[in-house]
Scaffold this active site. Structure first.
Site, PDB file in Angstrom:
ATOM      1  N   LYS A  77      77.195   3.533  74.069  1.00  0.00           N
ATOM      2  CA  LYS A  77      76.602   4.431  72.977  1.00  0.00           C
ATOM      3  C   LYS A  77      76.677   6.075  73.531  1.00  0.00           C
ATOM      4  CE  LYS A  77      73.092   5.572  69.805  1.00  0.00           C
ATOM      5  NZ  LYS A  77      71.567   4.840  69.222  1.00  0.00           N
ATOM      6  N   SER A 152      71.339   3.984  64.261  1.00  0.00           N
ATOM      7  CA  SER A 152      72.309   4.967  64.872  1.00  0.00           C
ATOM      8  C   SER A 152      73.169   4.451  65.830  1.00  0.00           C
ATOM      9  CB  SER A 152      71.513   6.121  65.500  1.00  0.00           C
ATOM     10  OG  SER A 152      70.781   5.793  66.733  1.00  0.00           O
ATOM     11  N   SER A 176      67.363   1.410  65.991  1.00  0.00           N
ATOM     12  CA  SER A 176      68.813   1.780  65.952  1.00  0.00           C
ATOM     13  C   SER A 176      69.655   0.796  66.560  1.00  0.00           C
ATOM     14  CB  SER A 176      68.965   2.978  66.882  1.00  0.00           C
ATOM     15  OG  SER A 176      68.445   4.200  65.777  1.00  0.00           O
TER      16      SER A 176
END
Lengths: 485, 100
Positions: A77, A152, A176
């Site tokens: 990420k 996210s 997330s």
């Protein structure tokens, strides 16, 4: 999707080469990335193949004998620092930022012989649950590109689901990792707070977030956690655990284990197929000999307000470092230092980020600090005690991950606090600090994946993964993408 | 709750943000809605719970300096640099006063 652990075993045995796995992943990327937009940045295939070639020789020479993921292409990420590779947090503020060090988790993954393919898309600075706030555009759902992949860590989830990597890591502040995992039909784990070092994770809410694995299977998740977990003197909130074995309990009987099913989780607002999936999961647990009991958990009406206050307060503090001086975006025209700060920050941050910073400062301001922030911290402690009582009587808590399956990409910006109600099942684990996992469990009528969530007490990942594995194995295996590795 | 102009300006001052005119009404309304949303916290009974510290004193490490990074690397991300310095607008005038 292919299992990382299975591929790694075949590589160790010489049945498969690292280059072949990398080629297959890049073939998926070439075919699908334009449609899904999982990545913000990708390493060049030639560069990765060179690294794969070297790794292959080292693996055959026994250099990675103990590693369950040697030779596996992974995605990271884009709020996790990778030395020499852009790390943007999906923000204009860090559009060109290249870290001079790698996060602890990246070092650990490299030591285990994993290969980084690229940095995945996310909501800006982790603030959001759809990737719609990303400066680089939204990530689309691999099952239906008119829908979001979640957030996210949406890019990471979609990349695993689409075969654009074999394993990914994300960060989880209020769901997330688990929510996009649930939307995309993969496994996502948020470890106990302090299990995985946050050194190199660009901070949003330091007291709640944890880096977690996002994988095709529960076994992959457990193996990845063994690689990621560990105390780190560079992160003083990381804990030294007595035991880092998360895999040996997989497949062991769960007879006699006690599962709590909070009635209040399923009372209203949950999509019918998700409610059915949770009840079916409860039935599967009963068939395997576990005891499942409905309980009243309570406390759900203030969970989201507490979360809003704590996250915004910490975000306003953590994002104060972005001032256009030492790194990050600086505005083109300015006179005074004050003007430079204000314009750089206002131009560099998106709307949602600015809103949370302003709101965060409000709840920390002298007039409101006691009434909102201190009150929220007290209620957080009450929530911790509530869950502690539950875990005195039960091993795991079963429930939904989200109230509904993946929503459509909205043309107008979604209202931020109604979308926050979507986090109602995931946020408690962050506030309390306990581990929680999303396990894929069926699909709805539209063919969209459903996930069920299990939570366990602090440092009980071994037990949590044992239960998750049992649930996963009770269903038939399903291939989402046809790959011919 | 509606955020007043003065409250908004105060928050902007504290956070070094300056929301553009055309976006201000929407931003103020949304922040006001958030404040409205968290009102329930005021009326929820929490008892007097002590805040648990994340780190205890025994867990602190020694403050040892480890030289890990080269100057050139640290300065490489600077928006503006000269030699090994970050360039910023003037903060002290020739008369030695703080520049506004």
């Amino acid at each position: 999707m292919k299992s990382a652990v299975e591929l790694a075993k075949r590589i160790q045995k010489g049945e498969l080469t690292v280059e072949e796995v990398v080629e297959a992943v890049y073939a998926s990327i070439e075919e699908k990335e334009k449609a899904y937009h999982c990545y913000i940045s990708l390493r060049k295939k030639e560069e990765v193949l060179q690294e794969a070639n070297l790794l292959q020789k080292e693996i055959l020479a026994g250099a990675y004998a103990g590693s369950p993921i040697a030779g596996i292409p992974i995605a990271i990420k884009d709020n996790i620092c990778t030395k020499g590779q852009k790390t943007t947090c999906a923000s204009k503020m860090l559009e060109h930022f290249v870290p001079i060090y790698s996060a602890q988790v990246v070092e650990r993954l490299k030591k285990a012989g994993a290969i980084i393919v690229g940095k995945t898309n996310m909501d800006e600075f982790g603030m959001g649950s759809t990737t719609q706030s990303s400066y680089f555009g939204v990530t689309k759902h691999p099952y239906d590109i008119t829908r979001v992949a979640g957030g996210s860590s949406g890019g990471s989830a979609a990349a695993v689901a689409a075969g654009e990597c074999i394993l990914a890591i994300g960060s989880d502040t209020g769901g997330s990792v688990r929510q996009p995992a649930s939307y995309c039909g993969i496994v996502g784990l948020k470890p106990t707070y302090g299990t995985v070092s946050r050194y190199g994770l660009i901070a949003y809410t330091s007291s709640l977030e944890q880096i977690g694995p996002m994988t095709a299977t529960v076994e992959d998740c457990a193996a990845a956690l063994e690689v990621l977990a560990g105390a780190d003197e560079k992160d003083m909130t990381s804990r030294r655990r007595g035991n880092y074995d998360f895999t040996s309990a997989l497949g062991q009987s769960i007879a006699g284990k006690r599962v709590a099913l909070p009635k209040d989780f399923l009372v209203k607002g949950v999509q019918e197929e998700i409610r059915q999936a949770v009840y079916l999961a409860a039935e599967q647990f009963r068939k395997l000999g576990a005891v499942v009991e409905e309980i009243e958990l309570g406390m759900s009406e203030y969970v989201i307000p507490v979360y809003c206050v704590v996250t915004a307060a910490e975000a306003s503090s953590n994002l104060a470092r972005f001032d256009g001086v030492k790194y990050g975006y600086r505005t083109k025209e300015y006179g005074t230092l004050q003007e430079m700060y204000e314009k750089s920050r206002t131009e560099g941050f998106g709307e949602e980020v600015q809103k949370r910073i302003l709101f965060g400062s409000l709840v920390l301001s002298e007039a409101y600090y006691e009434e909102y922030y201190i009150k929220a911290k007290k209620l957080q402690n009450l929530l911790k005690r509530t869950y502690a009582k539950v875990f005195q009587a039960y091993d795991v808590v079963l429930g939904p991950v989200t109230p509904r399956t993946a929503p459509k990409i909205s043309k107008s910006k979604k209202d931020s606090f109604t979308s926050r109600l979507e986090d109602i099942y995931t946020v408690p684990a962050n506030l309390v600090g306990i581990p929680a996992i999303s396990v894929p469990f069926g699909k709805d009528k539209k063919g969209l994946p459903i996930g069920v969530q299990l939570m366990a007490d602090h440092f009980q990942e071994r037990l949590l993964l044992q239960m998750a594995y049992a649930l996963e194995q009770s269903q038939g295996k399903e291939e989402m993408c046809n790959e011919t590795i | 709750m509606k955020l007043s102009k003065e409250q908004m300006e105060y928050l902007e001052q504290m956070t070094m943000l300056r929301v553009p005119e055309e976006l201000r009404p929407k931003m103020m309304e949304e922040i006001g809605q958030l404040v409205e949303y968290i009102q329930s916290l005021k009326f929820t009974d929490s008892e007097e719970e002590e805040d648990t510290p994340v780190i205890t004193e025994e867990e602190l490490r020694e403050d040892k300096v480890k030289k890990e990074y080269k100057k050139e690397d640290i300065i490489a991300n600077a928006p503006m640099q000269r030699e090994d310095m970050f360039v910023v607008p003037k903060t002290i005038s020739e008369q030695g006063e703080e520049v506004e």
